[in-house]
Design an enzyme around this catalytic site. Structure first.
Site, short mmCIF file in Angstrom:
data_model
loop_
_atom_site.label_atom_id
_atom_site.label_comp_id
_atom_site.label_asym_id
_atom_site.label_seq_id
_atom_site.Cartn_x
_atom_site.Cartn_y
_atom_site.Cartn_z
N GLY A 141 0.80 -1.23 0.00
CA GLY A 141 0.00 0.00 0.00
C GLY A 141 0.82 1.27 0.00
N LYS A 142 2.11 1.18 0.28
CA LYS A 142 2.93 2.37 0.44
C LYS A 142 3.34 2.94 -0.92
CE LYS A 142 2.30 1.78 4.68
NZ LYS A 142 3.08 1.30 5.79
N SER A 143 3.90 4.15 -0.91
CA SER A 143 4.14 4.77 -2.22
C SER A 143 5.31 4.14 -2.95
CB SER A 143 4.30 6.28 -2.10
OG SER A 143 5.32 6.62 -1.21
#
Ligand SMILES: *Cc1c(COP(=O)(O)O)cnc(C)c1O
Length: 447
Positions: free
Chosen positions: A197-199
């Site tokens: 989910g992180k960038s």
């Protein structure tokens, strides 16, 4: 002319096919090939691809040492251990963050002390730290929350003056700049989550950076027994061979291979996201009731990949309309609006009551003197406690596609323009706002 809100049967503002606007990470044939290479080469538990990944990321960030982990939680834990945090120490952390910024201190026998956050950034408030520093305080965990760099000038100054260390948790802010300097290059150590989910997303992984050989080797000793041949410090050498404390934090090489490709693609993706998100914010500039949360222009401070982007909500400018009702109307228009952010950690019973390991008292004070009282550690943090009614999550665009972005902005503008119509049915109900982990909820909304 006012248009009828979709909530009352009007046409939706967001009508077009969204395609892969929110799909993340973007999986390319290059990723597929890299992953297949690991599977076919029988190298899933090896180290060489992971080492390549570490070297490349350290070079990009400009730090001396990088150590890859199987997730970001372990990178935070390993970082705290490496900084020398142990039984009876205190670590100051913001109350508004994902739990893994703070909860791992328990494993080390330390006590977390929560500080309030700045309402403009949702990052730890420099003004709420110093009165919490005691002789036990060893470190401050600084989270660059939702992509917004924390106030590093003030924080570094406080840390230096009190001789406490800083562990940056950069899990929300890969590539973000604070006054031209990249986050993750300020603290003695910096931990990043790299989960899906992180960038900067590589599946499940984390990474720890430092310029200090001792910190690096302590992290190796703690969770990377297969790399103890790298240990050079005389005081650590006798303990090599077995992981101190019994941890195994090795990164999976499928993730490392994926990550190597991702490091090549991320700068370009980040630039596109930055452009897309700034376009969305520009379209909503000056509109009543809502304010983009982004760094001021011209300061060379940026949000990197804009993970979990938020706006501020000013109900008084919309006749007191509740954030829940506002969000309901936005979502009816086909856009994304999630009230709140992470819930305040200092109020959760994990930090006020729970005896995790059977010490006979709350784990929060388990390693303090017998006279320590949990009450002294239960904070009142007004901003952290109130902020869920004042912020909301907006769409996280992964591509600069102006036509789609403009539809989402139109949804927000339409609801603001028609807010009077919403006041009638507004129960003002502040149902549960926010969560302890945003990822799985957000995922559902953006698919
Ligand atoms: C995601 C996250 C972590 C933990 O990372 P995982 O890879 O999920 O273990 C730590 N800190 C923050 C601020 C995070 O958002």
């Amino acid at each position: 002319m006012k248009k009828k809100l979709a909530l009352f049967g009007g046409d939706k503002a967001v009508g077009s096919e969204q395609g892969d606007m929110f799909t993340w990470p973007i999986v390319t044939p290059r990723h597929e090939q890299a992953v297949l290479g690991v599977l076919r080469g029988g190298r899933m538990s090896g180290l060489e691809i992971t080492r390549d990944f570490e070297k490349k990321y350290a070079r990009m960030l400009g730090r001396k040492y990088a150590l890859a982990y199987h997730n970001g939680t372990a990178a935070v834990l390993g970082g705290l251990y490496a900084l020398g945090i142990g039984a009876g120490d205190e670590v100051i952390a913001p109350s508004r963050t994902y739990w893994a910024s703070a909860a791992p201190v328990y494993t080390l026998g330390a006590t977390v002390v929560f500080a309030d956050v700045d309402p403009e950034t949702i990052c730890i408030a420099p003004g709420d730290i110093e009165h919490r520093i005691t002789p036990r305080t060893k470190a401050i965990v600084v989270v660059h929350y939702a992509g917004m760099p924390a106030d590093m000038d003030a924080l570094m100054e406080i840390a230096a003056r009190h001789k406490v260390k800083i562990l940056e948790d950069c899990s929300h802010a890969h590539g973000a700049l604070y006054k031209g300097k990249e986050v993750g290059t300020f603290g003695e150590a910096a931990a990043f989550s790299l989960m899906t989910g992180k960038s900067l997303a590589v599946g499940e992984a984390g990474i720890l950076f430092t310029d200090d050989r001792e910190i690096y080797e302590r992290a190796l000793l703690f969770g990377h027994y297969a790399r103890h041949d790298e240990i050079t410090l005389e005081e650590l050498k006798p303990f090599a061979g077995l992981p101190s404390g019994g941890f195994k934090h090795r990164m999976h090489q499928v993730s490392s291979a994926f990550g190597l490709v991702q490091l090549d693609l991320y700068p370009q993706q980040m630039a596109e996201i930055d452009s897309a998100m700034n376009h969305f914010c520009d379209l909503l500039e000056g509109i009543a009731g809502i304010r983009a949360m982004r760094p001021a222009k011209g300061a060379n401070t940026t949000k990197g990949g804009w993970y979990y982007p938020h706006f501020k909500y000013v109900a008084e400018e919309l006749g007191g309309l509740s954030l829940m009702r506002f969000a309901e109307a936005i979502r009816a228009e086909g856009s994304i609006c999630n009230p709140g952010c992470n819930k305040p950690l200092h109020c959760h019973p994990l930090f006020t009551k729970l005896d995790v390991y059977g010490h006979g008292r709350p784990t929060r004070i388990a390693h303090l003197g017998a006279s320590a009282k949990i009450e002294r550690y239960v904070e009142r943090l007004p901003v952290a406690e109130g902020i869920n009614g004042c912020v909301f999550e907006v769409p996280w665009f992964k591509h600069r596609r102006p036509a789609i972005i403009e539809e989402h902005a139109a949804a927000y503008r339409k609801v603001v323009e028609n807010h009077q119509a919403l006041l009638a049915g507004d129960t003002g109900a502040d149902a549960e706002i926010g969560g302890y982990s945003s990822f799985f909820k957000a995922r559902k909304d953006t698919r």
